[in-house]
Write a protein that holds these residues in place. Structure first.
Motif, PDB file in Angstrom:
ATOM      1  N   ALA A  35      29.630  47.425  72.213  1.00  0.00           N
ATOM      2  CA  ALA A  35      28.873  46.611  73.167  1.00  0.00           C
ATOM      3  C   ALA A  35      28.505  47.367  74.435  1.00  0.00           C
ATOM      4  CB  ALA A  35      29.691  45.374  73.537  1.00  0.00           C
TER       5      ALA A  35
ATOM      6  N   GLY B 215      36.863  36.019  76.326  1.00  0.00           N
ATOM      7  CA  GLY B 215      35.533  36.561  76.088  1.00  0.00           C
ATOM      8  C   GLY B 215      34.673  36.145  77.252  1.00  0.00           C
TER       9      GLY B 215
ATOM     10  N   CYS C 126      28.981  34.589  73.497  1.00  0.00           N
ATOM     11  CA  CYS C 126      28.830  34.110  72.127  1.00  0.00           C
ATOM     12  C   CYS C 126      28.427  32.638  72.134  1.00  0.00           C
ATOM     13  CB  CYS C 126      30.122  34.307  71.333  1.00  0.00           C
ATOM     14  SG  CYS C 126      30.595  36.034  71.181  1.00  0.00           S
TER      15      CYS C 126
ATOM     16  N   GLU D  62      35.599  32.284  69.821  1.00  0.00           N
ATOM     17  CA  GLU D  62      35.108  33.395  70.631  1.00  0.00           C
ATOM     18  C   GLU D  62      36.272  33.979  71.428  1.00  0.00           C
ATOM     19  OE1 GLU D  62      32.070  32.566  73.621  1.00  0.00           O
ATOM     20  OE2 GLU D  62      32.580  34.436  74.666  1.00  0.00           O
TER      21      GLU D  62
ATOM     22  N   GLY E  76      32.168  36.817  67.075  1.00  0.00           N
ATOM     23  CA  GLY E  76      31.798  37.837  68.044  1.00  0.00           C
ATOM     24  C   GLY E  76      32.825  38.958  68.149  1.00  0.00           C
ATOM     25  N   ASP E  77      32.418  40.050  68.774  1.00  0.00           N
ATOM     26  CA  ASP E  77      33.234  41.277  68.809  1.00  0.00           C
ATOM     27  C   ASP E  77      34.588  41.095  69.489  1.00  0.00           C
ATOM     28  OD1 ASP E  77      31.434  42.698  67.363  1.00  0.00           O
ATOM     29  OD2 ASP E  77      30.698  43.956  69.015  1.00  0.00           O
ATOM     30  N   CYS E  78      34.658  40.255  70.532  1.00  0.00           N
ATOM     31  CA  CYS E  78      35.953  40.121  71.220  1.00  0.00           C
ATOM     32  C   CYS E  78      36.994  39.510  70.286  1.00  0.00           C
ATOM     33  CB  CYS E  78      35.831  39.263  72.471  1.00  0.00           C
ATOM     34  SG  CYS E  78      34.835  40.052  73.741  1.00  0.00           S
TER      35      CYS E  78
ATOM     36  N   ASN F 276      37.368  44.115  71.718  1.00  0.00           N
ATOM     37  CA  ASN F 276      36.169  44.507  72.473  1.00  0.00           C
ATOM     38  C   ASN F 276      36.440  44.822  73.947  1.00  0.00           C
ATOM     39  OD1 ASN F 276      33.391  45.002  72.307  1.00  0.00           O
ATOM     40  ND2 ASN F 276      32.833  42.945  72.951  1.00  0.00           N
TER      41      ASN F 276
ATOM     42  N   CYS G 209      27.902  41.385  69.648  1.00  0.00           N
ATOM     43  CA  CYS G 209      28.198  41.176  71.063  1.00  0.00           C
ATOM     44  C   CYS G 209      26.911  40.885  71.806  1.00  0.00           C
ATOM     45  CB  CYS G 209      28.902  42.392  71.654  1.00  0.00           C
ATOM     46  SG  CYS G 209      29.478  42.136  73.339  1.00  0.00           S
ATOM     47  N   PRO G 210      26.471  39.659  71.775  1.00  0.00           N
ATOM     48  CA  PRO G 210      26.982  38.556  70.955  1.00  0.00           C
ATOM     49  C   PRO G 210      26.294  38.579  69.595  1.00  0.00           C
ATOM     50  CG  PRO G 210      25.221  37.761  72.344  1.00  0.00           C
ATOM     51  CD  PRO G 210      25.357  39.225  72.649  1.00  0.00           C
TER      52      PRO G 210
END
Lengths: 238, 182, 543
Positions: A101, B13, B17, B59, B85-87, B92, B151-152
């Motif tokens: 990111a 997060g 997201c 999220e 989402g990445d988190c 993340n 992300c997102p």
């Protein structure tokens, strides 16, 4: 020129005898994922993504360094290979700090692409979160060790194409990192010609141009190929 | 047919997201024909996570005691848990504090060393949840059924992930459109 | 030097030797338990007793019974004293004059000693490794003479092939075949390399050979050089073996002095020189391609094979790489013939093997036994079993690349194939006995920790995979593991084994797979206890 014929995933391929399985597959449009391979520099067979199965051989062989042979039957996408490849990429993501990111190479990254190619939607291995530094001592470029996968493309491109050998690898195992000069800050290495080939060679956002922000990294891989062709075939126009 | 009970949860997060979820725009109207939003920071006033949730989008990573209590609750009460989402999938950006090794150095850095004035580490048990030593991706704390990186994740990816569930199918989490990180 | 000079030198030395020789082991094991002081005291007492004409005190190499050191042998009286102290040294001297001794005498019929068959170790503990004269006195360098003047290089290769000797570094590749391959490469620059980078925890065979009888390795290398057409050899020895390095340096210096290394050896057209390269402590440099990079001055990392070193080794030249023990077998094969050698051992594993017997065993030390001897014979009969009435649980061979032999398989004969069948390997010769108190999961964790820190970091499965494997094993040891972790552990073991670049990574999961094969219940027990003792909900891996 002597030619070998072989099959890759059932497709007949004819290619010069001195070529590798990887070259043969690419000539036939069959994708084999790679990370440490870079056209124009020597092979190290370190990333293990290009491992393939050959009928009659127990061991998996790296396509990047294995020469083709007459009648060879190569499989590039067996369930076992797919399984191992995904684990390789998962291991890479879990050992470094790859935060797509906020990375300059987001959207233009070989590691990110490899994750998509092997179908990695998450990594099953716990992240290691190593404490790694960022070197921004060079006036034009930066080196973020968090994003480095130790493919040594920068080492080879600097040594073999630019001839400066600014980069090398230090330490062992998980403690390995890319060193500049005699383990100096990059900006203090007088051997560096600031040519930027390492930036073009780097598969991730580890080596970047200063001023680039998220997703802005661009590469000129064609430049590396041009230089190799120029040297080998004396074609100096691009 | 009963509507599917859909929840969305926001742990560590940035809420991006959820913003992306709102980017579903007019499809949200279609969505409520299929699903009842039973718990969500952007779609429900409910404060407690209900029982018998069919699908939950989570999220964020697991960063503090509250997050941890919440995710254990969510896992117990939900059939399909989606790392959203990445988190949630990788920890993340919140996970970048893990390099400092432990919550204490993080708080010291954030609230003492970098403070301009009134340096003080917040400590209000019951009000300010305690940080965990490491921010963890959700699947390192509880079992996760579907991973939706990004992300997102784009609204299209969100739609492509949850729409099949309404029909009783599993989404195909493959290819650049579905699983690209970042 | 010609053969008559060699023989007269041998005779001179034999004539010089005193009627009684008091042999003090001053190899690293006994040195560490005070052998230097014992030797000084013995010399003093010989002088005081006025026995300097009748007796001499000599430094010798390993006398095998390492766990009972410092060791002192008296020849030709045939006495072996153990745990000798400077205080009871006097009584060893007075015993020469017929008095009773206070020092501890070892039973000469002890199975640890009588079951040995010294071929590699034939001179070990008999000669002073720092005096070439003593090596020559027991027939040293006559095999080199025989090879150079009575045999063609092809004869030598044939002899080694016919002997059935296989590489003692662990892999068991037929030595003759390797020699023949390098010999067949086009004439030009070739190299002989002796791999003395012994690094397995608990292994000290090669160190003992180098400390005790360095000339036989030099002679073996020179014969190899003649056979394959090489004129330059390297010994790659680890820096952690200072005494071995010192003895090698002395030996090379002496051999050069007498013209046994250098140009026109024995007035033949054959030139051979040997250089020492000292490693910097990386286990991976025992892997032949990493070793080559290290000798070349590069970073010790392996590269994919083929090409094998036999084709493109040191500086891309054909290179023969054998380990210390392999080279130490060459002299007796040339001297006594391939048929003699091939008559020892089993059908597919010929000759003897040196083992470093350690761990939970009554008699630790160096043993040399014919191939095919059972593990039980070595551990229980020669080693005397586990101390304090314990029982053998498992015997580990092959170090971090090997595996465990469970107690139920102790009757397995020691040969390359039988050990492979059990999921372990011959390895270089470390043999570690574990008793019933040993936690096998902890053993696997220990070896994985070793592999993790010794990984060179070049390929990902080894660099990152061993880290993850170690973490998983630690979860078991800490009783935090789940059944999913067990599945995960096995899957990752297979991945690392099948995808790593070099032998270190390929074999790194072996201790785990081997303990899983024979002691799976111990892993399961740790899961059960973990789930009971933990109040917190389980951490689950994703599906």
């Amino acid at each position: 020129m002597s030619v070998r014929t072989l099959t890759i995933d059932g497709v007949d391929v004819a290619i010069a005898a001195d070529q590798t399985i990887l070259q043969a597959a690419r000539s036939a449009g069959i994708p084999i994922p790679t990370l440490c391979h870079l056209d124009g520099v020597s092979e190290v067979a370190a990333c293990r993504l290009c491992l393939v199965e050959i009928t009659g051989m127990q061991k998996l062989v790296p396509a990047c360094v294995t020469r083709v042979a007459e009648g060879m039957e190569v499989q590039t996408q067996t369930p076992k290979l797919q399984d191992y490849r995904r684990m390789v990429v998962e291991l890479l993501f879990s050992e470094g700090n790859h935060v797509c990111a906020i990375c300059v190479a987001n959207g233009n990254c070989d590691l990110q692409d490899a994750a998509i190619e092997v179908g990695m939607d998450h990594t099953r291995f716990p992240y290691q979160f190593p404490d790694r530094p960022v070197d921004i001592s060079h006036p034009q470029f930066g080196m973020d060790h968090n994003r480095c996968i130790l493919c040594t493309r920068c080492v080879r491109v600097c040594d073999e194409i630019e001839g400066a050998h600014v980069w090398d690898v230090a330490q062992r195992g998980a403690n390995c990192y890319i060193v500049s000069g005699m383990n100096q800050p990059w900006g203090a290495v007088s051997a560096c010609t600031s040519c930027g080939k390492c930036v073009d060679a780097c598969p991730t956002g580890a080596i970047f141009r200063k001023g680039e922000t998220t997703g802005e990294k661009e590469r000129d891989r064609a430049k590396l190929n041009f230089l190799v062709t120029a040297r080998e075939k004396k074609e100096w126009t691009r | 047919m009963d509507k599917i009970k859909l929840a969305t949860v926001w742990l560590a997060g940035c809420s991006g997201c959820h913003m992306s979820f709102l980017d579903l725009d007019e499809w949200l109207i279609e969505l409520v024909q299929w699903a009842e939003i039973v718990y969500s920071p952007v779609g429900s006033d409910r404060k407690d996570y209900p029982e018998n949730v069919d699908v939950c989008l989570v999220e964020g990573g697991v960063a503090n005691e509250d997050n941890k209590t919440m995710i254990l609750n969510v896992r117990q009460r939900s059939k399909i848990l989606i790392s959203f989402g990445d988190c949630a999938v990788t920890a993340n950006v919140p996970g970048m504090r893990n390099m400092l090794e432990g919550s204490e150095p993080v708080l010291r850095r954030g609230y003492s060393e970098l403070a301009d004035n009134t340096a003080q580490v917040p400590d209000e048990p019951g009000i300010v949840p305690r940080l965990l030593d490491q921010v963890l991706p959700v699947h390192q704390v509880v079992a996760v059924d579907i991973f939706m990186p990004g992300c997102p994740p784009s609204a299209d990816r969100i739609k492509a992930t949850i729409e099949p569930l309404f029909r009783g199918d599993r989404p195909q989490m493959v290819g650049r459109d579905m699983i690209k990180f970042g | 030097m010609d053969v008559s000079e060699l023989q007269s030198m041998a005779k001179q030395e034999r004539d010089r030797q005193k009627p009684h020789r008091i042999l003090c082991c001053t190899a690293a094991g006994c040195l560490s338990s005070g052998a230097a002081k014992v030797k000084a005291r013995l010399e003093e007492e010989v002088n005081i007793a006025g026995l300097t004409q009748a007796a001499e005190v000599c430094s010798v190499g390993c006398l095998r019974f390492c766990g009972h050191g410092p060791l002192v042998a008296v020849v030709p009286d045939g006495l072996l004293y153990e745990q000798v102290t400077p205080e009871n040294a006097l009584s060893i001297i007075t015993a020469l004059q017929g008095k009773a001794t206070e020092a501890i005498l070892t039973d000469p019929h002890h199975p640890f000693l009588t079951h040995q068959m010294p071929i590699v170790l034939e001179n070990s503990g008999k000669i002073n490794p720092e005096r070439i004269e003593e090596y020559i006195a027991v027939g040293g360098y006559q095999s080199l003479h025989q090879a150079l003047l009575e045999m063609t290089p092809a004869d030598v290769v044939t002899e080694i092939s016919r002997s059935g000797l296989r590489g003692r570094g662990g892999g068991g590749y037929p030595t003759g075949l390797k020699w023949a391959t390098v010999a067949k490469m086009p004439t030009g620059q070739k190299y002989v390399v002796c791999n003395a980078d012994e690094g397995d925890p608990g292994a000290f065979m090669d160190r003992s050979v180098l400390e005790s009888d360095p000339h036989r390795v030099l002679e073996g290398m020179a014969i190899a050089g003649y056979a394959i057409g090489a004129h330059h050899g390297f010994i790659y020895v680890r820096a952690e073996y200072p005494l071995a390095i010192q003895h090698l340096q002395t030996a090379i210096h002496q051999a050069k002095h007498y013209g046994l290394l250098g140009s026109q050896i024995f007035d033949s057209p054959f030139d051979f020189k040997i250089d020492i390269r000292i490693g910097a402590g990386a286990f991976v440099c025992g892997e032949e391609t990493a070793l080559i990079h290290s000798i070349e001055g590069g970073r010790g990392t392996p590269r994919p094979r083929p090409p094998y070193p036999a084709e493109a080794g040191l500086w891309q030249c054909p290179t023969l790489i054998n380990n210390v023990e392999t080279f130490a077998n060459i002299v007796p094969i040339i001297r006594q013939g391939a048929d003699w050698y091939a008559s020892i051992g089993t059908e597919k594993s010929k000759g003897t093997k040196v083992f470093a017997l350690t761990g939970k065993v009554n008699h630790a030390g160096l043993i040399e036994v014919p191939m095919g001897t059972t593990v039980r014979q070595i551990v229980e009969v020669m080693g005397g079993g586990v101390p304090d009435g314990g029982t053998v649980k498992s015997v580990q061979t092959g170090g971090p690349s090997g595996g465990c032999i469970p107690a139920a398989e102790l009757d397995t004969p020691v040969d390359y194939e039988s050990l492979l069948k059990l999921g372990t390997m011959m390895g270089s010769g470390g043999m570690i006995v574990m008793d019933d108190q040993t936690n096998m999961v902890q053993i696997a964790q220990f070896y994985m920790d070793f592999c993790r820190s010794e990984s060179c970091g070049k390929c990902i499965p080894c660099r990152a995979g061993t880290v993850q494997l170690h973490q998983l094993l630690s979860k078991f040891v800490n009783r935090e593991a789940t059944l999913a972790d067990l599945e995960h552990l096995e899957a990752l073991c297979h991945m690392v084994q099948n995808t790593s670049l070099c032998g270190l990574g390929i074999s790194a999961p072996n201790p785990v797979l081997s303990t899983l094969r024979y002691f799976r219940q111990e892993y399961l027990d740790l899961i059960d206890q973990g789930q009971k003792s933990l109040h917190q909900p389980r951490v689950e891996l994703g599906r």
